[in-house]
Design an enzyme around this catalytic site. Structure first.
Site, short mmCIF file in Angstrom:
data_model
loop_
_atom_site.label_atom_id
_atom_site.label_comp_id
_atom_site.label_asym_id
_atom_site.label_seq_id
_atom_site.Cartn_x
_atom_site.Cartn_y
_atom_site.Cartn_z
N SER A 161 76.04 -75.15 58.37
CA SER A 161 74.96 -75.50 59.47
C SER A 161 76.17 -75.29 60.65
O SER A 161 77.47 -74.90 60.73
CB SER A 161 74.86 -77.21 59.59
OG SER A 161 74.65 -77.53 60.84
N THR A 162 75.48 -75.13 61.89
CA THR A 162 76.34 -74.88 63.04
C THR A 162 77.28 -76.00 63.21
O THR A 162 78.42 -76.06 63.69
CB THR A 162 75.46 -74.86 64.44
OG1 THR A 162 74.60 -73.62 64.33
CG2 THR A 162 76.48 -74.82 65.56
N ASN A 163 76.72 -77.12 62.72
CA ASN A 163 77.80 -78.51 62.97
C ASN A 163 78.79 -78.62 62.07
O ASN A 163 79.72 -79.55 62.30
CB ASN A 163 76.79 -79.68 62.62
CG ASN A 163 75.48 -79.59 63.53
OD1 ASN A 163 75.43 -79.06 64.54
ND2 ASN A 163 74.31 -80.55 63.16
N THR A 208 118.82 -88.68 92.72
CA THR A 208 117.79 -89.52 92.23
C THR A 208 117.08 -90.28 93.61
O THR A 208 117.48 -90.27 94.36
CB THR A 208 118.21 -90.77 91.41
OG1 THR A 208 119.30 -91.59 92.38
CG2 THR A 208 119.22 -90.24 90.23
N SER A 339 103.97 -64.57 104.86
CA SER A 339 103.07 -64.85 105.65
C SER A 339 102.29 -63.60 106.42
O SER A 339 102.91 -62.75 106.69
CB SER A 339 103.74 -65.61 106.61
OG SER A 339 102.96 -65.98 107.80
N SER A 340 101.20 -63.83 106.93
CA SER A 340 100.26 -62.85 107.86
C SER A 340 100.72 -63.09 109.26
O SER A 340 100.42 -62.21 110.05
CB SER A 340 99.15 -63.02 107.57
OG SER A 340 98.43 -64.17 108.11
N LYS A 345 109.11 -64.36 106.20
CA LYS A 345 108.94 -65.46 105.59
C LYS A 345 108.63 -64.95 103.82
O LYS A 345 107.69 -64.16 103.77
CB LYS A 345 107.84 -66.10 105.65
CG LYS A 345 107.66 -67.78 105.47
CD LYS A 345 106.68 -68.82 105.88
CE LYS A 345 106.57 -70.06 105.42
NZ LYS A 345 105.94 -70.22 104.25
#
Length: 484
Positions: A161-163, A208, A339-340, A345
């Protein structure tokens, strides 16, 4: 002249009709007849699924190991049915050849059902049944669609079965993908450990809660990244155990209706041999058919890996912040302009990419959780979205990790002068001086350093509390970080 024209039209119509007929074959199911492309290995139920589930555009064959998993399961089932005397040898031989061809990577273009589908995976199962049946027919000298010789339901779905087929196939696919995933996690862990060895004598300040803590080496920091991933590999390995259990022979709900006695046990043995994995039959097939524990447990391991990788990626971003106004303790490889609008950057694109993958995997785990909790009675109809989510998570990881490793981790370098400056200026180093100068004296030094904005070593030199030789010995990375 009129008769000749009429005859020509009739001939043309006949030829046109024949060409149409030659391009299609007719198949039927409980809903009626349907035209199937003549060269297609799939059949009528797959054709209906192609019409009904045009959803994501991501088809079964997007994951080749998923297709192979169907062939492995169907091969095990055929051999088990032959063992119990139900399948004839000539049909077994043909099905074995068809399954092996798919396992070898052939005919994958015929597994076309969208991964998103209703029916708890029935369309995917029937796609496999029809394709394998037609491959077997051709390899036996018959035509596609001549199902009186080998039939998709009666032969390829015999005692099934698919199942039981669908969840078992997903288990096998996830196991095959997990091998790839663990390999990539190991390579990434090795890359971190290699950097750990390279940086092991470079002293730095540990932190920490975002504040200066005590000294460590940059190597220790990178080895820690590697060990975190080693633990995740073990988690993935342990989670496999939940996928070894399968329910072939359960058929519809776990009662084994239509399956021959002994078939389920034989199928498990064959599946283990075919996959190379220790597949075992579930002790309770009704429970196995409705339960999603294996998926939930394995998905949890993927989520745990996501948490670890996201933490590591974010740490790398913090350590590389700068170059002038951040920690700038390490350099990540420059891969592209960042960056454009801002010249010069360069962004930490690979850790950012890995973080995005981790967020997606964590989201997929939530999908698995919700879908798994909403099955009804003896079946969960939402297994397709569970399968999609987990396979996507695996693929995202094992495809992204090589990029992260090669384009980022392997090329990381240390900014030793920056690290030395932080050590010289840090108040945190005073903790390491307690055994030499005593708690009271080091407390005074710490207080004075904070109030005067001087470094601890600067004050020690001013007050001549230690000689340069003593300072050198105290600042030896091995001594300072507990390595000897």
């Amino acid at each position: 002249m009129k008769n000749e024209l009429k005859n020509l039209m009739i001939v043309s119509l006949v030829l046109f009709s024949y060409s149409l007929f030659a391009q299609f074959r007719t198949e039927k199911d409980l809903l009626g007849e349907k035209q199937i492309p003549a060269d297609a290995y799939y059949g009528v139920q797959t054709a209906r699924a192609l019409e009904n589930f045009q959803v994501s555009g991501v088809k079964t064959n997007f994951y080749p190991d998923y297709v192979r998993a169907y062939a492995m399961v169907k091969l095990a089932a055929a051999r088990a049915n032959a063992d119990v005397g139900r399948m004839k040898k000539d049909r077994l031989d043909a099905i074995e050849k068809a399954c092996q061809a798919v396992i070898d990577g052939k005919y994958h273009d015929q597994f076309l059902v969208d991964l998103y589908q209703g029916g708890a995976g029935t369309s995917a199962n029937m796609n496999a049944n029809e394709v394998l049946a037609n491959i077997a027919l051709e390899l036996s000298g018959h035509k596609k669609g001549e199902y009186k010789f080998i039939e998709p339901h009666d032969d390829l779905n015999m005692g099934q079965s698919t199942n039981d087929v669908y969840p078992t196939t997903i288990h096998v696919a996830l196991l095959l993908h997990n091998d790839k995933l663990m390999k990539e996690v190991k390579l990434l862990s090795d890359a971190f450990h290699k950097k750990g060895d390279e940086f092991n004598k470079i002293l730095k300040m540990g932190r920490t809660e975002g504040q200066d803590a005590v000294p460590m080496t940059l190597g220790q920091e990178f080895h820690a990244f590697g060990y975190q991933l080693d633990a995740e590999i073990e988690g993935l390995r342990k989670s496999e155990a939940y996928l070894y259990e399968e329910n072939m022979g359960a058929t519809a709900i776990g009662t084994g209706i239509t399956a021959t006695p002994g078939y389920a046990e034989k199928c498990a043995v064959h599946l283990a041999k075919i996959t190379g994995k220790p597949m075992v039959l579930s002790p309770d097939l009704i429970a196995a058919t409705s339960s999603m524990q294996g998926f939930v447990m394995y998905s949890s391991a993927l989520k745990s890996l996501s948490v670890a990788l996201s933490k590591i990626s974010s740490d790398l971003i913090i350590l590389a912040m700068g170059p002038r106004t951040g920690l700038f303790e390490i350099n990540l490889p420059a891969l592209q302009p960042g960056s454009s609008i801002m010249p010069g950057k360069v962004n930490p694109v690979m850790p950012e990419l890995m973080n995005q993958i981790c967020y997606k995997v964590i989201g997929n785990d939530l999908t698995v959780t919700l879908a798994s909790s909403n099955g009804l009675l003896q079946l969960n109809a939402y297994e397709p979205v569970v399968a999609i989510s987990i396979m996507e998570s695996q693929a995202l990881f094992y495809k992204t990790m090589p990029l992260f490793r090669k384009n980022c981790i392997d090329g990381i370098t240390a900014n030793e002068e920056v690290l030395k400056h932080y050590i010289d200026r840090s108040v945190g180093i005073v903790t390491a001086l307690n055994p030499v100068l005593g708690y009271e004296k080091t407390t005074e030094l710490a207080k004075e350093a904070l109030s005067t904005n001087k470094g601890i070593l600067e004050l020690i030199r001013e007050k001549k509390l230690l000689t340069e030789d003593q300072i050198k010995k105290l600042l030896d990375p091995a001594t300072m970080t507990g390595q000897k």
